[in-house]
Design a protein around this motif. Sequence first.
Motif, PDB file in Angstrom:
ATOM      1  N   GLY A   1     -11.821   3.353  -2.058  1.00  0.00           N
ATOM      2  CA  GLY A   1     -11.045   2.189  -1.628  1.00  0.00           C
ATOM      3  C   GLY A   1     -10.546   2.355  -0.205  1.00  0.00           C
ATOM      4  N   PRO A   2     -10.149   1.265   0.430  1.00  0.00           N
ATOM      5  CA  PRO A   2      -9.629   1.356   1.799  1.00  0.00           C
ATOM      6  C   PRO A   2      -8.286   2.067   1.824  1.00  0.00           C
ATOM      7  CG  PRO A   2      -9.327  -0.859   0.932  1.00  0.00           C
ATOM      8  CD  PRO A   2     -10.136  -0.114  -0.086  1.00  0.00           C
ATOM      9  N   PRO A   3      -7.856   2.554   2.989  1.00  0.00           N
ATOM     10  CA  PRO A   3      -6.531   3.186   3.093  1.00  0.00           C
ATOM     11  C   PRO A   3      -5.429   2.250   2.589  1.00  0.00           C
ATOM     12  CG  PRO A   3      -7.805   3.540   5.095  1.00  0.00           C
ATOM     13  CD  PRO A   3      -8.590   2.567   4.275  1.00  0.00           C
ATOM     14  N   TRP A   4      -4.362   2.828   2.057  1.00  0.00           N
ATOM     15  CA  TRP A   4      -3.324   2.046   1.387  1.00  0.00           C
ATOM     16  C   TRP A   4      -2.697   1.001   2.277  1.00  0.00           C
ATOM     17  CZ3 TRP A   4       1.504   1.979   3.496  1.00  0.00           C
ATOM     18  CH2 TRP A   4       1.848   3.019   4.364  1.00  0.00           C
ATOM     19  N   TRP A   5      -2.608   1.274   3.595  1.00  0.00           N
ATOM     20  CA  TRP A   5      -1.889   0.340   4.457  1.00  0.00           C
ATOM     21  C   TRP A   5      -2.639  -0.972   4.673  1.00  0.00           C
ATOM     22  CZ3 TRP A   5      -3.351   5.262   6.268  1.00  0.00           C
ATOM     23  CH2 TRP A   5      -4.454   5.287   7.106  1.00  0.00           C
ATOM     24  N   PHE A   6      -3.928  -1.009   4.388  1.00  0.00           N
ATOM     25  CA  PHE A   6      -4.646  -2.277   4.510  1.00  0.00           C
ATOM     26  C   PHE A   6      -4.051  -3.313   3.558  1.00  0.00           C
ATOM     27  CE2 PHE A   6      -7.450   0.211   6.967  1.00  0.00           C
ATOM     28  CZ  PHE A   6      -8.330  -0.626   7.624  1.00  0.00           C
ATOM     29  N   GLY A   7      -3.770  -2.920   2.337  1.00  0.00           N
ATOM     30  CA  GLY A   7      -3.148  -3.836   1.393  1.00  0.00           C
ATOM     31  C   GLY A   7      -1.723  -4.174   1.769  1.00  0.00           C
ATOM     32  N   PHE A   8      -0.968  -3.180   2.220  1.00  0.00           N
ATOM     33  CA  PHE A   8       0.422  -3.385   2.627  1.00  0.00           C
ATOM     34  C   PHE A   8       0.508  -4.375   3.787  1.00  0.00           C
ATOM     35  CE2 PHE A   8       4.004  -1.383   5.248  1.00  0.00           C
ATOM     36  CZ  PHE A   8       5.009  -2.090   4.589  1.00  0.00           C
ATOM     37  N   HIS A   9      -0.347  -4.191   4.790  1.00  0.00           N
ATOM     38  CA  HIS A   9      -0.325  -5.065   5.960  1.00  0.00           C
ATOM     39  C   HIS A   9      -0.833  -6.465   5.639  1.00  0.00           C
ATOM     40  CE1 HIS A   9      -0.726  -1.379   8.903  1.00  0.00           C
ATOM     41  NE2 HIS A   9       0.416  -1.394   8.248  1.00  0.00           N
ATOM     42  N   ALA A  10      -1.664  -6.584   4.619  1.00  0.00           N
ATOM     43  CA  ALA A  10      -2.334  -7.860   4.353  1.00  0.00           C
ATOM     44  C   ALA A  10      -1.442  -8.882   3.655  1.00  0.00           C
ATOM     45  CB  ALA A  10      -3.584  -7.620   3.516  1.00  0.00           C
ATOM     46  N   VAL A  11      -0.369  -8.454   3.001  1.00  0.00           N
ATOM     47  CA  VAL A  11       0.482  -9.391   2.251  1.00  0.00           C
ATOM     48  C   VAL A  11       1.347 -10.165   3.243  1.00  0.00           C
ATOM     49  CG1 VAL A  11       2.252  -9.627   0.493  1.00  0.00           C
ATOM     50  CG2 VAL A  11       0.516  -7.827   0.281  1.00  0.00           C
ATOM     51  N   PRO A  12       1.207 -11.476   3.329  1.00  0.00           N
ATOM     52  CA  PRO A  12       1.967 -12.242   4.325  1.00  0.00           C
ATOM     53  C   PRO A  12       3.465 -12.005   4.220  1.00  0.00           C
ATOM     54  CG  PRO A  12       0.244 -13.603   3.371  1.00  0.00           C
ATOM     55  CD  PRO A  12       0.280 -12.331   2.569  1.00  0.00           C
ATOM     56  N   GLY A  13       4.069 -11.613   5.331  1.00  0.00           N
ATOM     57  CA  GLY A  13       5.516 -11.457   5.424  1.00  0.00           C
ATOM     58  C   GLY A  13       6.074 -10.149   4.931  1.00  0.00           C
TER      59      GLY A  13
ATOM     60  N   ARG B   1      10.191  -8.253  14.980  1.00  0.00           N
ATOM     61  CA  ARG B   1       9.517  -8.938  13.874  1.00  0.00           C
ATOM     62  C   ARG B   1       8.287  -9.714  14.329  1.00  0.00           C
ATOM     63  NH1 ARG B   1      11.331 -10.059   8.750  1.00  0.00           N
ATOM     64  NH2 ARG B   1      10.187 -11.692   7.640  1.00  0.00           N
ATOM     65  N   GLU B   2       8.382 -10.394  15.469  1.00  0.00           N
ATOM     66  CA  GLU B   2       7.243 -11.183  15.919  1.00  0.00           C
ATOM     67  C   GLU B   2       6.075 -10.299  16.328  1.00  0.00           C
ATOM     68  OE1 GLU B   2       5.231 -14.836  16.875  1.00  0.00           O
ATOM     69  OE2 GLU B   2       6.710 -14.112  15.431  1.00  0.00           O
ATOM     70  N   SER B   3       6.363  -9.162  16.943  1.00  0.00           N
ATOM     71  CA  SER B   3       5.294  -8.232  17.295  1.00  0.00           C
ATOM     72  C   SER B   3       4.622  -7.671  16.044  1.00  0.00           C
ATOM     73  CB  SER B   3       5.851  -7.085  18.146  1.00  0.00           C
ATOM     74  OG  SER B   3       6.301  -7.568  19.388  1.00  0.00           O
ATOM     75  N   LEU B   4       5.417  -7.357  15.032  1.00  0.00           N
ATOM     76  CA  LEU B   4       4.855  -6.868  13.777  1.00  0.00           C
ATOM     77  C   LEU B   4       4.020  -7.952  13.101  1.00  0.00           C
ATOM     78  CD1 LEU B   4       7.940  -4.945  12.378  1.00  0.00           C
ATOM     79  CD2 LEU B   4       5.824  -3.915  13.241  1.00  0.00           C
ATOM     80  N   ARG B   5       4.545  -9.173  13.074  1.00  0.00           N
ATOM     81  CA  ARG B   5       3.816 -10.276  12.435  1.00  0.00           C
ATOM     82  C   ARG B   5       2.440 -10.461  13.062  1.00  0.00           C
ATOM     83  NH1 ARG B   5       1.369 -14.663  14.376  1.00  0.00           N
ATOM     84  NH2 ARG B   5       3.067 -14.838  15.900  1.00  0.00           N
ATOM     85  N   ALA B   6       2.386 -10.452  14.388  1.00  0.00           N
ATOM     86  CA  ALA B   6       1.111 -10.645  15.065  1.00  0.00           C
ATOM     87  C   ALA B   6       0.171  -9.466  14.830  1.00  0.00           C
ATOM     88  CB  ALA B   6       1.341 -10.853  16.557  1.00  0.00           C
TER      89      ALA B   6
ATOM     90  N   ARG C   1      -4.634  -9.490   8.053  1.00  0.00           N
ATOM     91  CA  ARG C   1      -4.708 -10.660   7.179  1.00  0.00           C
ATOM     92  C   ARG C   1      -5.947 -11.499   7.449  1.00  0.00           C
ATOM     93  NH1 ARG C   1       1.814 -11.036   8.137  1.00  0.00           N
ATOM     94  NH2 ARG C   1       2.168  -9.108   6.941  1.00  0.00           N
ATOM     95  N   ALA C   2      -6.549 -11.303   8.618  1.00  0.00           N
ATOM     96  CA  ALA C   2      -7.778 -12.017   8.964  1.00  0.00           C
ATOM     97  C   ALA C   2      -9.035 -11.229   8.611  1.00  0.00           C
ATOM     98  CB  ALA C   2      -7.780 -12.345  10.451  1.00  0.00           C
TER      99      ALA C   2
END
Length: 286
Positions: A146-158, A200-205, A211-212
């Motif tokens: 499976g992909p590294p754990w942070w891919f799932g963590f980063h992918a959840v909106p917000g 927050r905005e830098s993290l969101r971007a 997410r893409a």
Amino acid sequence: MTAPRPLPLEDVTLRRVPVNGVTLNVALAGSGPAVLLLHGFPHTWELWRVVMADLADRYTLIAPDLRGLGASDKPASGYDAGTLAEDAEALLAALGVTSAAVVGIDAGTPPAFLLALRRPALVRRLVVMESLLGRLPGAEDFLAGGPPWWFGFHAVPGLAETVLEGHEAAYIDWFLTEGTLGEGVPAWARDAFVRAYTGRESLRAAFAHYRALPESAARIAEAVTTTRLTVPALALGAHPVGGALEHQLRGCADDVTGDLVGGSGHIIPLHRPEALLGRLRGFLAG
């Protein structure tokens, strides 16, 4: 042995360049044939400063902050690899560049690949490192667990930006050591990266790139059904990606050279810059 030195900031010209509906922060240095340098996460254009110090006497170096990252605009959308490739193409056009070598690492690899695939008359050589090209065959062994754990963590909106706001430095520090399986990075690079990913905005971007990823994978898969990569390509691996990227490229490209950078973690331009430069000098001049 003296550590390789980064290109002094006074030798860099920073420009704000409007392209494809956003304004990119772009570092320019050197003179000669153009080389476009595309960074990944959690980096900015400064990832390339050691590489730029060596190559600036032979090449015009173009190192943008990717859409949403560093000092570039942070729009609501457009973070898939296809749009990032369009950003890169529009940037070269805005600078009057009609031929360039393109070098990408991590999140910069898929757009570098798509740009070379779509515009072989524009891209004379392609170098890609430490990333995957969506779901193309060849990476099955690498992805077996499976992909590294942070891919799932980063992918959840917000989610990730909510959890990490106020703790950005600790997270980036982890990413630059344990997360990239290297020995860390120089203090000047670490500080630049922490500044770029704070707020927050830098993290969101930043997490918008993750997410893409499904859209990026779909666009890559669609592109290779009708087109093969004809541009000479160099695929470099280290730890953890290794040879997976080379294996993916061999299924869709006509001219691929693969190599592993021994003793390097994921961030090859900072972990083993001299080894990287040894490979780039010969390949870019070919």
